[in-house]
Each structure stands twice: as structure tokens, then as C-alpha cells.
Design a protein around this motif. Structure first.
Motif, PDB file in Angstrom:
ATOM      1  N   ARG A  35       0.817  -1.218   0.000  1.00 14.88           N
ATOM      2  CA  ARG A  35       0.000   0.000   0.000  1.00 14.88           C
ATOM      3  C   ARG A  35       0.852   1.270   0.000  1.00 14.88           C
ATOM      4  NH1 ARG A  35      -2.172   1.038   6.131  1.00 14.88           N
ATOM      5  NH2 ARG A  35      -0.133   0.793   7.073  1.00 14.88           N
ATOM      6  N   CYS A  36       2.139   1.154   0.371  1.00 13.79           N
ATOM      7  CA  CYS A  36       3.062   2.301   0.276  1.00 13.79           C
ATOM      8  C   CYS A  36       4.208   1.939  -0.666  1.00 13.79           C
ATOM      9  CB  CYS A  36       3.604   2.673   1.646  1.00 13.79           C
ATOM     10  SG  CYS A  36       2.349   3.098   2.854  1.00 13.79           S
ATOM     11  N   ALA A  37       3.866   1.441  -1.842  1.00 12.19           N
ATOM     12  CA  ALA A  37       4.867   0.949  -2.790  1.00 12.19           C
ATOM     13  C   ALA A  37       5.949   1.996  -3.048  1.00 12.19           C
ATOM     14  CB  ALA A  37       4.190   0.544  -4.093  1.00 12.19           C
ATOM     15  N   THR A  38       7.182   1.545  -3.055  1.00 12.70           N
ATOM     16  CA  THR A  38       8.331   2.441  -3.187  1.00 12.70           C
ATOM     17  C   THR A  38       9.454   1.690  -3.885  1.00 12.70           C
ATOM     18  OG1 THR A  38       7.757   3.416  -1.045  1.00 12.70           O
ATOM     19  CG2 THR A  38       9.949   3.888  -1.865  1.00 12.70           C
ATOM     20  N   THR A  39      10.252   2.417  -4.657  1.00 13.61           N
ATOM     21  CA  THR A  39      11.485   1.835  -5.172  1.00 13.61           C
ATOM     22  C   THR A  39      12.655   2.623  -4.604  1.00 13.61           C
ATOM     23  OG1 THR A  39      10.393   1.139  -7.212  1.00 13.61           O
ATOM     24  CG2 THR A  39      12.799   1.209  -7.232  1.00 13.61           C
ATOM     25  N   GLY A  50      12.163   1.943   6.240  1.00 16.08           N
ATOM     26  CA  GLY A  50      11.203   0.856   6.456  1.00 16.08           C
ATOM     27  C   GLY A  50       9.796   1.366   6.700  1.00 16.08           C
ATOM     28  N   ASN A  51       9.694   2.470   7.437  1.00 18.66           N
ATOM     29  CA  ASN A  51       8.371   3.044   7.700  1.00 18.66           C
ATOM     30  C   ASN A  51       7.800   3.698   6.448  1.00 18.66           C
ATOM     31  OD1 ASN A  51       8.383   2.252  10.358  1.00 18.66           O
ATOM     32  ND2 ASN A  51       9.240   4.180  11.116  1.00 18.66           N
ATOM     33  N   ALA A  52       8.668   4.350   5.668  1.00 18.20           N
ATOM     34  CA  ALA A  52       8.188   5.054   4.471  1.00 18.20           C
ATOM     35  C   ALA A  52       7.498   4.094   3.504  1.00 18.20           C
ATOM     36  CB  ALA A  52       9.346   5.774   3.783  1.00 18.20           C
ATOM     37  N   CYS A  53       7.996   2.881   3.400  1.00 17.88           N
ATOM     38  CA  CYS A  53       7.417   1.928   2.442  1.00 17.88           C
ATOM     39  C   CYS A  53       6.514   0.914   3.133  1.00 17.88           C
ATOM     40  CB  CYS A  53       8.519   1.224   1.649  1.00 17.88           C
ATOM     41  SG  CYS A  53       9.513   0.098   2.643  1.00 17.88           S
ATOM     42  N   LEU A  84       7.253  -1.449   5.198  1.00 17.44           N
ATOM     43  CA  LEU A  84       7.872  -2.752   4.935  1.00 17.44           C
ATOM     44  C   LEU A  84       7.129  -3.919   5.591  1.00 17.44           C
ATOM     45  CD1 LEU A  84      10.253  -4.163   3.505  1.00 17.44           C
ATOM     46  CD2 LEU A  84      11.496  -3.988   5.656  1.00 17.44           C
ATOM     47  N   PRO A  85       6.684  -3.774   6.843  1.00 15.57           N
ATOM     48  CA  PRO A  85       5.993  -4.921   7.459  1.00 15.57           C
ATOM     49  C   PRO A  85       4.725  -5.323   6.685  1.00 15.57           C
ATOM     50  CG  PRO A  85       6.627  -3.327   9.140  1.00 15.57           C
ATOM     51  CD  PRO A  85       6.867  -2.672   7.806  1.00 15.57           C
ATOM     52  N   GLY A  86       4.112  -4.355   5.961  1.00 15.10           N
ATOM     53  CA  GLY A  86       2.896  -4.659   5.215  1.00 15.10           C
ATOM     54  C   GLY A  86       3.152  -4.931   3.739  1.00 15.10           C
ATOM     55  N   ALA A  87       4.424  -5.020   3.339  1.00 12.63           N
ATOM     56  CA  ALA A  87       4.752  -5.179   1.923  1.00 12.63           C
ATOM     57  C   ALA A  87       4.272  -6.527   1.403  1.00 12.63           C
ATOM     58  CB  ALA A  87       6.249  -5.041   1.708  1.00 12.63           C
TER      59      ALA A  87
END
Ligand SMILES: [Zn+2]
Length: 231
Positions: free
Chosen positions: A189-193, A216-219, A221-224
Motif C-alpha cells: 500500500r506504500c509501494a516504493t522503489t 522501512g516506515n516510508a514503504c 515494509l511490514p505490510g509489503a
């Protein structure tokens, strides 16, 4: 893939594409490899958030925790032999801003070093340079307080550059070398490259990307839903 059909003019485009697909299929198929394949096996890609922490030299450990002090294991980390220790310190920056309960990661290292996220740096009043672990020349320092003493760290407070630890097999699989830069795609939901993920090759490590808490928070990561390393 070991054979290639030649007609004297080289393979046509369709053939090349078919071969590329075949190679990719074979590489994917070798995940969790049975040991018989000659191609480098694909390792499971693990991405972990490295929360703020300290690496400590044996000398500093004894100053902070008393003569003969040793780090004790709170929790093993993903890389073999590495661990979050039970020992924590308080760090004090300019204008007496502090961060307490800063965990020490073991084992000990030749030089002490503190890795913080930018958010931590702002809280500490420190303008953090982005550095590879160990590259601490001309970086800020701080005061470090342990239960038995304190040290004045002259330099060594950094924001660690995002990086990926790779065994030489992984480097071969991705076709990269030590010091190369890769991208990390994080879907969800916070897709990032992320760009500029620096490759660190070492025969003693397993494939693992290290981000800090800000990244990790910006993307999220735990919900990736999926992560991918891109050359
Ligand atoms: Zn790392």
C-alpha cells in the motif's frame, strides 16, 4: 541452457527472446536448489529494518560496562553470529539531547560506531552523514553513557547507507559485484522503489537488505506484499 542453434546469421529476435525466457525459467526453477544445478541458486530475499544501534569496541565495552564485561545475547539476528545484545547505552548529543536504551549489536568490532536514522539525528540535533558502515572519518561524535562509565566518541555517528549483504553466489545470480548499486522495489500500500542500494559481498553472509527505520516506515515494509532487487 547449454546449446544454441546457429544458422550462420546468429539467432533471430524470436529465438533470443525464447532463450532469455528459458534462462529466466531455469533460474527461477533452481530456487531452493537441489545442489545439482551449475547456475548460482536464487536465495530467498530478506529485507530487514535495522533500528538505531551501536557497535562497540572491546575497550569501550569495558569502560561502559566495567572491566571484563562481555556482550550477552538478547536475540540472534538473521546473519549468523550476529545478535542484539542485552546491553544498552544512553547517547548525548549537542545541547544535551539524549537517546536512551540504544541497543548494542554484537559481536564487538574494532571501532565503536553508532547508526541512527535521520529522524533520530533530528531528535539528537546531529546532522548525520550517510556512510557505509566503518567509514566514519569526519563524522560527528557524541557522549556515550553506560552503567559503569562513559566515553566521548570523537566520531562514528552515521546514518548507514542502505545496502544489501550478498554471498558471492547471490552476487553471481544478480550479476553484480561488491560496491555496485541496485534498486529495491517494495510493493504494497506504500509501494516504493529505493535506489542506491549498495552491494556488499562477503562469503560469510546470507542475502539480506538492510534499511533503517525511516526507510522501512516510508514503504510500510511490514505490510509489503512483495520485494524485489533490481539491477
Ligand atoms: Zn547491514
Amino acid at each position: 541452457m547449454s546449446t544454441m542453434v546457429h544458422d550462420g546469421r546468429g539467432p533471430d529476435r524470436a529465438t533470443v527472446e525464447r532463450l532469455v525466457r528459458q534462462v529466466l525459467r531455469e533460474r527461477l526453477g533452481s530456487a531452493g536448489g537441489d545442489g545439482r544445478t551449475a547456475k548460482p541458486p536464487r536465495s530467498k530475499l530478506v529485507v530487514n529494518i535495522s533500528a538505531r544501534h551501536m557497535h562497540v569496541s572491546p575497550e569501550h565495552l569495558e569502560v561502559l560496562f566495567g572491566p571484563g564485561a562481555k556482550l550477552t545475547v538478547l536475540k540472534p539476528l538473521y546473519q549468523d553470529g550476529h545478535f542484539a545484545s542485552e546491553q544498552t547505552v544512553t547517547i548525548i548529543g549537542p545541547r544535551h539531547r539524549t537517546i536512551s536504551n540504544l541497543r548494542i549489536l554484537g559481536p564487538c568490532r574494532p571501532a565503536s560506531q553508532i547508526e541512527l536514522a535521520f529522524t533520530d539525528g533530528i531528535a539528537m540535533g546531529l546532522d548525520l552523514p550517510v556512510r557505509l558502515s566503518g567509514d566514519v572519518k569526519d563524522t560527528p561524535g557524541c557522549l556515550v553513557l553506560g552503567p559503569k562509565g562513559y566515553i566521548e566518541l570523537k566520531e562514528g555517528v552515521i546514518r548507514a547507507q542502505r545496502h544489501v549483504h550478498m554471498h558471492p553466489h547471490d552476487a553471481a545470480y544478480y550479476g553484480v559485484g561488491n560496491g555496485d548499486m541496485m534498486k529495491l522495489r517494495v510493493e504494497g500500500r506504500c509501494a516504493t522503489t529505493f535506489e542506491d542500494i549498495i552491494v556488499r559481498v562477503d562469503p560469510k553472509v546470507k542475502l539480506e537488505v538492510h534499511l533503517d527505520t525511516d526507510e522501512g516506515n516510508a514503504c510500510d515494509l511490514p505490510g509489503a506484499s512483495r520485494v524485489e532487487l533490481i539491477r
